[in-house]
Motif scaffolding. Structure first.
Motif, PDB file in Angstrom:
ATOM      1  N   ARG A 210       1.054  -1.228   0.194  1.00 35.82           N
ATOM      2  CA  ARG A 210       0.048  -0.046   0.070  1.00 35.82           C
ATOM      3  C   ARG A 210       0.921   1.249  -0.061  1.00 35.82           C
ATOM      4  O   ARG A 210       0.624   2.107  -0.652  1.00 35.82           O
ATOM      5  N   VAL A 211       1.927   1.351   0.885  1.00 33.41           N
ATOM      6  CA  VAL A 211       2.956   2.330   0.923  1.00 33.41           C
ATOM      7  C   VAL A 211       3.348   2.647  -0.368  1.00 33.41           C
ATOM      8  O   VAL A 211       3.679   3.665  -1.008  1.00 33.41           O
ATOM      9  N   ILE A 212       4.043   1.714  -0.994  1.00 32.06           N
ATOM     10  CA  ILE A 212       4.788   1.894  -2.197  1.00 32.06           C
ATOM     11  C   ILE A 212       3.669   2.183  -3.351  1.00 32.06           C
ATOM     12  O   ILE A 212       4.251   3.378  -4.135  1.00 32.06           O
ATOM     13  N   ASP A 213       2.548   1.585  -3.419  1.00 34.32           N
ATOM     14  CA  ASP A 213       1.656   2.139  -4.413  1.00 34.32           C
ATOM     15  C   ASP A 213       1.390   3.712  -4.213  1.00 34.32           C
ATOM     16  O   ASP A 213       1.314   4.336  -5.230  1.00 34.32           O
ATOM     17  N   LEU A 214       0.933   4.124  -3.022  1.00 29.65           N
ATOM     18  CA  LEU A 214       0.791   5.455  -2.805  1.00 29.65           C
ATOM     19  C   LEU A 214       1.962   6.315  -3.030  1.00 29.65           C
ATOM     20  O   LEU A 214       1.845   7.481  -3.697  1.00 29.65           O
TER      21      LEU A 214
ATOM     22  N   LYS B 226       5.934  -2.446  10.637  1.00 30.99           N
ATOM     23  CA  LYS B 226       5.755  -3.608  11.627  1.00 30.99           C
ATOM     24  C   LYS B 226       4.043  -3.807  11.595  1.00 30.99           C
ATOM     25  O   LYS B 226       3.450  -3.082  11.351  1.00 30.99           O
ATOM     26  N   SER B 227       4.058  -5.142  12.228  1.00 35.04           N
ATOM     27  CA  SER B 227       2.297  -5.691  12.355  1.00 35.04           C
ATOM     28  C   SER B 227       2.065  -4.825  13.646  1.00 35.04           C
ATOM     29  O   SER B 227       2.978  -4.259  14.196  1.00 35.04           O
TER      30      SER B 227
ATOM     31  N   TRP C 149       6.031   2.536  11.128  1.00 32.95           N
ATOM     32  CA  TRP C 149       4.316   2.625  10.713  1.00 32.95           C
ATOM     33  C   TRP C 149       3.846   1.101  10.911  1.00 32.95           C
ATOM     34  O   TRP C 149       4.555   0.129  10.470  1.00 32.95           O
ATOM     35  N   LYS C 150       2.776   1.106  11.416  1.00 31.37           N
ATOM     36  CA  LYS C 150       1.941   0.093  11.517  1.00 31.37           C
ATOM     37  C   LYS C 150       0.595   0.265  10.793  1.00 31.37           C
ATOM     38  O   LYS C 150       0.415   1.131  10.346  1.00 31.37           O
TER      39      LYS C 150
ATOM     40  N   TYR D 243       7.225  10.194  14.181  1.00 25.70           N
ATOM     41  CA  TYR D 243       7.418   9.806  15.676  1.00 25.70           C
ATOM     42  C   TYR D 243       7.155   8.271  15.884  1.00 25.70           C
ATOM     43  O   TYR D 243       6.653   7.706  14.682  1.00 25.70           O
ATOM     44  N   ASP D 244       7.781   7.860  17.009  1.00 29.88           N
ATOM     45  CA  ASP D 244       7.488   6.691  17.054  1.00 29.88           C
ATOM     46  C   ASP D 244       6.703   5.785  17.935  1.00 29.88           C
ATOM     47  O   ASP D 244       6.016   6.723  18.685  1.00 29.88           O
ATOM     48  N   HIS D 245       6.287   4.659  18.064  1.00 27.86           N
ATOM     49  CA  HIS D 245       5.570   4.225  19.206  1.00 27.86           C
ATOM     50  C   HIS D 245       6.222   2.884  19.804  1.00 27.86           C
ATOM     51  O   HIS D 245       6.937   2.555  19.241  1.00 27.86           O
TER      52      HIS D 245
END
Length: 121
Positions: free
Chosen positions: A13-17, A66-67, A93-94, A119-121
C-alpha cells in the motif's frame, strides 16, 4: 490487503501510494539461498536497515514497517538511533497508521516539500 504478513500488505500500500504521489522508494528484500534459507545480502553495518527509504522534494523518510504487535530488532533500533542522530526522519509505521491517515499525511507532506517529523510508538 495482500496475503502474507501484515507488514507485506502495508508495504504494498505504501509503495503504491508513493508511486501515485511521485515519490521514490527503495526496499531491499531477501533472496532464497542454495541452502533454502532467506537472507538479505548486506555489507558493513547494513543489518537492520529500515524497510523503506522514501525520497521526495521534502527530503528523505526512513520507515520500518511492523504488524500491530511487532517490534524492532536490536539492529533496527540501532539504525533508528544512528539515523536520528544524523538528523534523519525515522519512524515505525503499523497498519493502524494507514487506517488513521498518518502515512498518507506524512507522504503528502514529503511530496509538497515539507517533512512532517516522524514519531515512534
Amino acid at each position: 490487503m495482500t496475503r502474507g504478513k501484515p507488514e507485506d500488505a502495508l508495504q504494498t500500500r505504501v509503495i503504491d501510494l508513493c508511486r501515485i504521489l511521485g515519490l521514490h522508494t527503495a526496499h531491499f528484500r531477501p533472496g532464497l539461498t542454495q541452502t533454502g534459507r532467506w537472507r538479505t545480502a548486506v555489507g558493513g553495518d547494513g543489518k537492520g536497515w529500515p524497510d523503506l527509504t522514501i525520497v521526495g522534494p521534502g527530503g528523505v523518510l526512513f520507515r520500518e514497517l511492523k504488524s500491530e504487535r511487532g517490534s524492532r530488532t536490536v539492529e533496527q533500533r540501532k539504525w533508528a538511533e544512528w539515523l536520528t542522530e544524523a538528523g534523519a526522519d525515522v519512524a515505525v509505521w503499523k497498519p493502524r497508521d494507514w487506517d488513521s491517515g498518518r502515512i498518507e499525511t506524512e507522504l503528502r507532506a514529503l511530496r509538497r516539500g515539507r517533512v512532517v517529523a516522524g514519531y515512534d510508538h
